[in-house]
Design a protein around this motif. Structure first.
Motif, short mmCIF file in Angstrom:
data_model
loop_
_atom_site.label_atom_id
_atom_site.label_comp_id
_atom_site.label_asym_id
_atom_site.label_seq_id
_atom_site.Cartn_x
_atom_site.Cartn_y
_atom_site.Cartn_z
N LEU A 260 85.82 12.00 5.67
CA LEU A 260 84.39 11.88 5.97
C LEU A 260 83.56 12.21 4.75
N PHE A 263 76.54 12.45 5.39
CA PHE A 263 75.66 11.33 5.71
C PHE A 263 74.45 11.29 4.78
N SER A 280 80.45 12.06 7.94
CA SER A 280 80.24 10.76 8.56
C SER A 280 81.12 9.69 7.94
N GLU A 281 81.18 8.59 8.63
CA GLU A 281 81.79 7.35 8.15
C GLU A 281 81.11 6.19 8.85
N VAL A 311 78.36 4.65 13.41
CA VAL A 311 78.46 5.83 12.54
C VAL A 311 79.30 6.90 13.27
N TYR A 312 80.31 7.39 12.56
CA TYR A 312 81.14 8.49 13.11
C TYR A 312 80.57 9.82 12.63
N SER A 313 80.54 10.83 13.53
CA SER A 313 80.05 12.16 13.16
C SER A 313 81.08 13.21 13.57
N ASP A 314 81.19 14.23 12.74
CA ASP A 314 82.12 15.32 13.06
C ASP A 314 81.46 16.42 13.88
N VAL A 337 72.76 12.72 17.42
CA VAL A 337 74.11 12.39 17.01
C VAL A 337 75.10 13.16 17.88
N TRP A 341 82.10 8.62 17.71
CA TRP A 341 81.41 7.40 17.29
C TRP A 341 80.04 7.28 17.97
#
Length: 920
Positions: A260, A263, A280-281, A311-314, A337, A341
């Motif tokens: 990741l 962001f 993020s990714e 957008v992927y968030s941890d 967020v 995903w």
């Protein structure tokens, strides 16, 4: 005597007795009956209302209730009766009957019992059918009784029975995922009814942030696979359930990214947020064939047109504010967020302040999205491993290693060619394999537009130059085509093709003026280049129609040169035109920019004239009378008079006086000669006939000193201005009667001046005097000798020459064109540029005025003002070619006399040759 009046019956009897004088033997006939009876009977009913009408007399015989039947007597024989039976309860009324009473008649009115309608049913059915979906929740309510008769799922269709007739029912459908809800329907159950509920599929698919779901618009590649392209990590990872079906349906789960990136890396945030940042990714769907070819990216939009980004968030967080990021980016954020995903809408604001101005928002629950295949362009790039300069000699070959870099779904056989004429590439076809894919892109938000790197294929290409290839210096480009379509290229920046050849160099200012029917030579130099040695040929190409050039052979040593003369010929009917002809040949290559063109002008046919000079010419049928310039010999001067016929001198004589030639309308010429003998001036008028015979008249100075500025009329008489006072330069209009040898003053009332000129019309019936005034002309009618003053409606620049047509219209050359002056003085300017001179009106077509300008003749249409320019040499500024003069021909057209000067090597002098061209 009064006429006896007989009764009509007696008259008839008298006529009968007269017609039949003998006895009557036939027995008497009984008289025809005059009445009949009509009987009306009823059938099926004992009584009924009946109407009987005599339609002949339009009277009603009977109207009332008839019991069983009835006979009506004493009805007039031959009348027509209409019998109508009215309705009887429970029976069908019979049709009306019509009878002609030519005997006793009977009419029967037959009543039939009416059919009995069974009572209406009291119950009906209501069928509910579904369209667009197989199952849906439905509610049916009796609006009359306010009772719900059905509520539940309908599978395909359902029939509700035993519903009360006449009641009103409302049918409503519930919601079905992915479909619009049809409008509720209300029906009145006056019979068994069917209600159809039509469900229309909603566009797109309900969004799942962790999956790519829907049908790919534009998918035509059979079964394929979907992978996730991670923009930040620059990797491509297989999705779960990645299959793309034949019809483009996909339902693939996005994989969890292994790495990741922040962001908001290197961004400055202003606003409210629950966490400084989150790992993020970003993922884009990438499509592949089952063979591994990259086919393109997936573009996702909501059904109302908003772009979607995954957008992927941890971690879970909220952001509301603005982030300014590297690369001139501004992000407008209002995000909630979640961990895992997320699906956001992304839009470009286009404020103009930043290169990228983007707005991110959460998508609402239940949002629907559509998928489109953004197909990668099928292409290939060619890269040279060795980019050093490449020099290739004509007829030779060289090999370089290249790399083919493929993108898109491009594979299979392609063809190769080059941009350099005469240079080919081997192999000319290459088979590109199916593609594997490598990821590529930027980092963080700066990688939104990253693409997939191509796969490379190495090959050795051999470049071969044709033996006759032209020299070339510049880039060498390999062009790749699939079929007839270019799909890629690659360039070697420095390439030189050396081709032994010949360069032509045409001397500056060289031009060729070629008359119809002539052959002339044009000379230029040729040089060896690129070490050419041997024999080749040269010629001129691009010549006008009807013009040909010889092909000349030339032999050159390496670095040698030679002069070549190409002979150019024009046919008798070659069009008059000017073109730039070019020196060409099998080995001619102009690589140094040397001049290699020759302006070639085709001019009218011309006849050489045996003259040593030219001063003036007038026409004679089939030729010209010409005066040459003054010659000096032994302290004395002389002129030469020649009659030219067919280009040859038919008559020549030396004139000791100073001569002038005047044309006559009848084809003669009038020679005016001034002779100075011991200080005494005399003037001789000599009439020159077309066959060379002549008649002369001599006059004193008082009469003849202005003869040269006169004009000859149709009778061969000379009109001129006779000086009357040397102190005031006054003159009178006079006429020489040539046959009598006398001079007569015609008009002395106008302010003539002796130095003013005269002009005669082609038919010799009108003479115009050109006074020094710039507002007035004098017009003379030759037959009556009447003189009229023509006052112009404008002031003109000058009166130096004029042409007069047969109607008395005068044409005056001015600085900006030709002024047309009517007999009433009305003027009109026919525009013309340049410095020009007047040659005269056409004798056969008086509406054509001939003029000269430099080395060209102009044909002017006096009605429309249109012009046609006829060149008489290849360059109007060529000092060695010139228009010496001209005169209208007696039979139409105009004679143009041209001169051409050239250096005579034998004498070391410039020699001028003269030519005559008859232009029509």
């Amino acid at each position: 005597m009064k006429r006896l009046q007989l009764p009509s019956a007696m008259l008839g009897l008298t006529v009968l007795l007269t017609a039949c004088p003998g006895p009557i033997n036939e027995p008497p006939r009984p008289p025809a009956p005059t009445t009949h009876s009509l009987t009306v009977k009823l059938g099926g009913v004992p009584s009924a209302p009946v109407t009987i009408t005599n339609t002949t007399t339009k009277t009603q015989v009977f109207s009332g209730t008839l019991e069983g039947g009835k006979t009506f007597g004493d009805l007039k024989a031959g009348d027509v009766f209409e019998v109508t039976g009215a309705a009887v309860n429970g029976y069908t009324a019979p049709a009306t009957q019509t009878v002609t009473l030519d005997a006793n008649k009977t009419v029967t009115l037959a009543y039939a019992a009416a059919p009995v309608t069974p009572p209406a049913p009291t119950l009906h059915t209501l069928t509910v059918k579904l369209e667009g979906t197989g199952s849906a929740p439905v509610t049916v309510t009796n609006e009359t009784t306010k009772i719900q008769v059905f509520s539940g799922f309908v599978e395909g269709s359902k029939t509700l029975e035993n519903l009360k007739a006449g009641d009103v029912f409302r049918v409503e459908a519930g919601s079905v995922d992915g479909f619009t809800v049809p409008t509720a329907q209300t029906v009145t159950l006056d019979a068994s009814k069917t209600v159809t509920l039509s469900f229309a599929a909603l566009p797109g698919t309900t969004l799942d942030p962790s999956r790519v779901r829907g049908t790919l618009d534009g998918w035509t590649f059979g079964t394929g696979d979907l992978k996730a392209y991670f923009s930040f990590g620059r990797t491509v990872v297989a999705a779960s359930t990645p299959t793309i079906t034949l019809s483009g349906n996909v339902d693939a789960g996005l994989p969890t990214p292994g790495q990741l990136s922040p962001f908001l890396e290197d961004c400055t945030f202003t606003g409210q947020r629950s966490a400084p940042d989150f790992g993020s990714e970003m993922a884009r769907g990438a499509t592949y064939s089952r063979q591994g070819d990259f086919l393109g990216f997936v573009t996702e939009q909501t059904t109302d047109g908003r772009d979607v980004v995954r957008v992927y968030s941890d971690t879970a967080a909220t952001f509301k504010g603005t982030a300014i990021c590297p690369g001139s980016q501004r992000l407008d954020l209002d995000l909630r967020v979640v961990q895992g995903w997320n699906a956001f809408s992304i839009a470009e604001v286009s404020s103009g302040e930043y290169r990228y101005d983007l707005r991110f928002r959460n998508l609402e629950a239940g949002a629907r999205t559509t998928l489109t295949l953004d197909r990668a362009r099928e292409s290939v790039s060619v890269f040279f491993r060795d980019t050093s300069d490449l020099t290739l000699r004509a007829g030779k070959s060289a090999t370089r290693e290249v790399v083919f870099a493929q993108t898109g779904g491009l594979s299979g056989q392609v063809t190769l060619e080059t941009n350099v004429p005469g240079v080919t590439v081997t192999p000319s076809t290459v088979t590109l394999p199916t593609l594997g894919t490598q990821g590529a892109g930027g980092r963080g938000l700066q990688a939104l537009s990253a693409a997939v790197q191509p796969q490379a294929l190495g090959a050795a290409l051999t470049f071969s130059a044709d033996e006759n290839a032209a020299s070339y210096s510049g880039p060498l480009t390999v062009i790749v085509k699939k079929g007839a379509t270019e799909v890629g290229r690659g360039t070697l920046s420095s390439f030189r093709l050396t081709a032994p050849s010949v360069m032509a160099n045409v001397p500056y200012g060289t031009s060729l003026s070629l008359a119809r029917g002539e052959t002339r030579g044009v000379t230029f130099s040729v040089f060896s280049q690129e070490f050419f040695s041997g024999t080749t040929t040269v010629t001129l190409s691009g010549l006008p129609a009807g013009v040909t050039a010889s092909t000349e052979t030339v032999t050159l040593a390496e670095s040698g040169s030679a002069q070549v003369t190409v002979q150019v010929s024009a046919s008798a009917d070659a069009p008059l035109a000017t073109v730039n002809a070019r020196v060409t040949g099998p080995k001619v290559r102009n690589t140094q920019g040397a001049p290699d063109t020759v302006p070639v002008t085709v001019t009218p046919a011309r006849t050489p004239l045996d003259l040593n000079g030219f001063q003036r010419a007038v026409p004679t049928p089939g030729g010209l009378w010409v005066i040459t310039p003054e010659q000096y010999s032994g302290g004395a001067s002389s002129f030469t008079l020649l009659r030219m016929q067919g280009g040859a001198v038919a008559q020549r004589e030396v004139l000791t006086g100073r001569p002038t030639l005047l044309p006559a309308p009848n084809g003669d010429a009038l020679l005016v000669t001034e002779v100075n003998s011991a200080g005494t001036l005399t003037y001789t008028l000599t009439r020159l006939r077309p066959d060379g015979t002549r008649t002369a008249r001599t006059f004193g100075v008082q009469d003849g000193q202005n003869f040269a500025r006169g004009a000859v009329d149709a009778q061969g008489n000379l009109w001129f201005l006779k000086d009357t006072s040397s102190a005031t330069s006054s003159a009178a209009l006079a006429r020489v009667n040539f046959e009598a040898g006398t001079v007569t003053v015609v008009d002395a009332t106008r302010p003539y001046r002796g130095y003013e000129s005269l002009s005669a019309s082609p038919d010799g019936q009108t003479v115009v005097v050109l006074p020094s005034s710039n507002t007035t002309l004098y017009r003379v009618d030759v037959g009556s000798a009447a003189v009229s003053t023509v006052t112009l409606d404008r002031t003109v620049s000058y009166f130096e020459a004029a042409a007069t047509d047969n109607g008395g219209t005068v044409y005056l050359p001015q600085y900006d064109g030709v002024l047309r002056v009517s007999s009433s003085g009305t003027t009109a300017l026919l525009p013309l540029t340049g410095s020009f001179s007047l040659l005269g009106l056409d004798r056969a077509a008086p509406g054509t005025l001939w003029l000269s300008r430099a080395s060209e003749v102009i044909r002017l249409d006096t009605a429309s003002g249109s012009t046609q320019v006829i060149p008489l040499s290849g360059s109007t500024s060529n000092p060695n070619s010139f228009l010496a003069g001209g005169t209208p021909d007696a039979s139409g057209g105009v004679w143009a006399v041209t001169g051409e000067s050239a250096y005579d090597q034998a004498t070391g002098n410039m020699v001028t040759r003269y030519f005559a061209s008859l232009l029509k």
